[in-house]
Scaffold this active site. Structure first.
Site, PDB file in Angstrom:
ATOM      1  CD  GLU A   8      -2.752  -1.324  -0.007  1.00 36.98           C
ATOM      2  OE1 GLU A   8      -3.005  -0.312  -0.683  1.00 36.98           O
ATOM      3  OE2 GLU A   8      -3.154  -2.463  -0.325  1.00 36.98           O
ATOM      4  CG  ASP A  41       1.947  -7.568  -5.670  1.00 39.93           C
ATOM      5  OD1 ASP A  41       1.376  -7.208  -4.623  1.00 39.93           O
ATOM      6  OD2 ASP A  41       1.370  -8.216  -6.565  1.00 39.93           O
TER       7      ASP A  41
END
Length: 775
Positions: free
Chosen positions: A613, A676
């Site tokens: 995030e 990711d």
């Protein structure tokens, strides 16, 4: 982007015991020995001098000291052996008694990890299958689910907790909102009453919208009075059904200190425009199933000429699909290009076939001036919608708008409607069995009473101590990003300064919003009537009240600490127009996070999600917003061109992945892939920082892997999942995330520390020579 409101280890540290020997110039009196040492029958200092010559007293004292030291070493060795090798090693050593929380947590962690692994697979060849092979063998997809994975198992645990909370009597502590959510849940479970009413609630809504075919031939009663604007008001402003376009209240992307009305493309029932274009066999099947679904609902609702109506509505939706732009198209991903702020007067000229001031006045209960500004996010689309309105018969437009309301509300009707929805979902996604009623009703309670249910959840299932520990973990990962920014060789000093400022200003919300601790504040979010025998009416009351809350925001001050999802949500998110990260309590649960787990697992589990995030603030989407959440290009041209080149490497990498003969779209999934990869690196280096500050962790009992290896295993096991083959088609078509197998392989194979941890040979599948890297 912010949606309208109406619509989601510690250890027992080794305690060093300092024993003090009093053997010295004063003799051997009062020597203190550790417990358990045998005490000798030494002679007193006043004994016979002939038995102990003066010159040998030093030897005796020295010998006593050596015996003491040897004994102390033996005890320390025993303690260390218990700590590292005994059954309690994983829980903090011999000082941890049988049954202590740390020992239990470590044993649970070891069982979880080892059961999920498939040690027969070489981690350097296929790390996902190595980390998840055991889990994939042992688990099947439940009949009523499209997917099932390790995170879904956490969701099941959360659901069970929520069900127990809702099953409690309405009385007791808590405000009106908590009593309402329980009454709402019971009304949803009352299928006897829902079956008794049948289609009647929906027929009343259709009548409120003017019935079917009101815009037909001029000799039909009421045809001359038909007004598209009034029906749009009903659909959008009363029933919250997007038709032709969407109207929402959101933060202004160029001035995040204020709210603005946003108009965007919308109005399709199927989840992706390309499904309407029937470009392959799978989309043709879905389109045929949708046509059957339309006819079935129309018959249940008493419409005549069902096949004709369904075909006309479908053709109109296909026209909308043809003029829509895919969410993954560059035109949609470049927010600056899509953003078009206009006045109401200008909007009327751009799209003349609607009465914009009247429509917005009705929905917002305002008297807007012609100078009121709105943001148009799909200017070309809306201009073509204006032409479509002009060229489409009123009857078809009317039936389409009524249909959009029906689609939004039909899931709340009796069994025949629910069965029709299930048949469509089965064809699209492959779920064999409808969800059980309790799960359906829990989902509706989450949707319509999210914060009220969240207040119940955090009161019992998330502590202030957990909140503080996760906040510290977030700060550690943010610190690493700050370091990484300094080390980047492709970003110039000016861009680095802007990136650091964005990091410094980023808000982090953990667990739950503070207002949930005040029942009266929660009550204000749900000031509408709820009755146990009127489920459909409860839904309508909730929708209308949510619309009221949303439209009121247009004149309110922005609260950037507000939450988009309730705290029980099994999710986390980053909002670029708030520069805000949120980690709800629902995702801060074992096995993603456990305060008693080894830190390698916490950093590999929830830590990589936190890093993910955080990296979203600097991906191809979030990187368009500055530290205040405003749409502003803060990159120098040189740094941005370097970023694009590095991003293109990731696009090419994921373009080469295929699943069920479908190629993963590297451009569609770029932002998530950057996040990711970046999240994995940030969490790993944050864990190394933790080890430097706290010392190496003790081995996990009966597992041969180092903690660096366990970190990567924990990351991969976040994404152990099974999907139905039909749902994979839609995932590749509509999901911004790559399939889970490739989320893992794409991330670890591009990180040199993974190859080092598992000793992967150069140019093996998980350790290629040429790697992609942004952050």
């Amino acid at each position: 982007m912010e949606a309208p409101y109406s619509m989601t280890a510690h250890y027992d540290e080794f305690q060093e015991v300092k024993y003090v020997s009093r053997c010295g110039t004063g003799g051997a009196r009062g020597t203190s020995l550790p417990p358990g040492f045998p005490r000798g029958s030494g002679r007193s200092a006043s004994g016979s001098r002939s038995g102990l010559p003066r010159w040998n007293r030093r030897e005796v004292c020295l010998l006593s000291g050596l015996v003491f030291a040897a004994g102390l070493c033996a005890i320390l060795a025993a303690m260390l052996a218990l700590k590292y090798l005994g059954p309690g090693a994983a829980g903090g050593g011999g000082a941890c008694p049988e049954g202590c929380p740390e020992r239990k947590a470590f044993a649970r962690a070891a069982r979880f990890l080892s059961a999920n692994l498939d040690a027969s697979i070489d981690p350097c060849q296929d790390f996902y299958s190595f980390a998840c092979g055991g889990w994939l063998r042992r688990h099947a997809i439940p009949d009523d689910k499209l997917t099932y994975g390790t995170i879904a198992a956490i969701g099941e645990q959360n659901e069970e907790r929520l069900r127990r909370l809702l099953a409690r009597p309405t009385g007791g502590p808590g405000g009106a909102a908590q009593r309402k959510v329980r009454a709402f849940f019971r009304s949803c479970l009352d299928m006897r009453e829902i079956e008794r009413l049948g289609p009647r609630p929906m027929l009343e809504v259709i009548e409120d919208c003017g019935g079917w075919d009101l815009g037909g031939a001029a000799d039909r009663p009421g045809a001359a009075r038909w007004d598209l604007n009034r029906l749009l008001y009903k659909a959008q402003g009363v029933y919250s059904a997007a038709a032709l376009f969407s109207l929402t209240v959101s933060l202004d992307d160029r001035n995040s200190s204020r709210y603005v009305i946003r108009i965007d493309q919308d109005g399709l029932t199927l989840p992706e425009r390309t499904l309407y274009l029937a470009q392959d066999e799978e989309s043709e099947k879905i389109l045929a199933a949708y046509r059957v679904f339309m006819q079935r609902l129309l018959r249940l609702l008493g419409a005549d000429a069902v096949e004709q109506k369904a075909q006309e509505i479908l053709q109109l939706e296909q026209r909308l699909a043809n003029i829509s732009v895919s969410e993954y198209d560059d035109l949609r991903r470049d927010v600056s290009s899509a953003y078009n702020k206009v006045t109401l007067g200008q909007l009327q000229k751009i799209i003349p076939h609607l009465q914009w001031k009247w429509l917005l006045d009705q929905i917002f209960q305002e008297d807007f001036s012609e100078e009121e500004e709105v943001v148009l996010l799909a200017t070309d689309y809306m201009q073509q919608v204006s032409q479509l309105i002009r060229s489409t018969p009123r009857r078809i437009l009317h039936n389409y708008l009524v249909w959009r309301v029906v689609v939004v509300l039909s899931e709340h009707l009796s069994s025949p409607f629910r069965e029709a929805l299930h048949e469509l979902a089965k064809e699209m996604e492959g779920n064999d069995k409808p969800q059980e009623l309790a799960r359906v009703c829990l989902g509706q309670a989450n949707r319509h009473f999210g914060m009220a249910l969240g207040a119940l959840f955090v009161h019992e299932h998330f502590s202030a101590a957990s909140k503080a520990k996760v906040q510290q973990l977030v700060e550690d990962i943010k610190y690493i990003l700050g370091q990484r920014l300094e080390e980047l060789d492709w970003m110039d000093a000016q861009t680095k300064a802007a990136a650091r400022a964005k990091l410094q200003y980023m808000m982090v919300m953990v667990g739950y919003p503070d207002f949930l601790l005040k029942p009266e504040a929660v009550d204000k979010e749900y000031e509408f009537e709820v009755h146990e025998k009127t489920y459909f009416k409860n839904i309508l009351n909730s929708i209308r009240f949510s619309i009221q809350l949303s439209v009121k925001k247009i004149r309110q001050e922005v609260d950037k600490s507000s939450w988009l999802l309730p705290p029980q949500a099994l999710n986390a998110y980053y909002l670029p127009n708030k520069n805000q990260m949120v980690f709800p309590a629902g995702i801060l649960q074992p096995t993603l996070y456990d305060p008693d787990f080894p830190q390698s697992l916490n950093y590999g589990g929830i830590g990589t999600i936190i890093g993910h995030e955080l990296t979203h603030g600097y991906d191809d989407w979030g990187g368009q917003y500055d530290r205040s959440g405003n749409l502003l290009h803060w990159w120098t041209e040189t740094s941005y061109s370097h970023f694009l080149r590095k991003a293109e490497c990731i696009v090419r990498l994921y373009d080469n992945f295929t699943v069920y003969n479908q190629r993963v779209n590297g451009k569609h999934t770029l932002g998530e892939n950057i996040a990711d990869m970046g999240g994995l690196k940030l969490a790993y280096y944050a864990y190394q920082k933790w080890v430097r500050e706290h010392g190496p962790e003790h081995p996990l009992h009966r597992l041969k892997y180092t903690h660096n290896q366990l970190f990567f295993i924990a990351f991969a096991q976040n994404w152990c999942i099974k999907r139905r083959s039909q749902s994979i088609y839609l995932q590749v078509l509509t999901d911004k995330h790559a399939p889970e197998h490739y989320r893992v392989l794409g991330s670890v194979s591009q990180f040199e520390e993974f190859g080092r941890a598992f000793h992967c040979p150069k140019d093996s599948p998980m350790n290629p020579v040429h790697k992609c890297s942004v952050w």
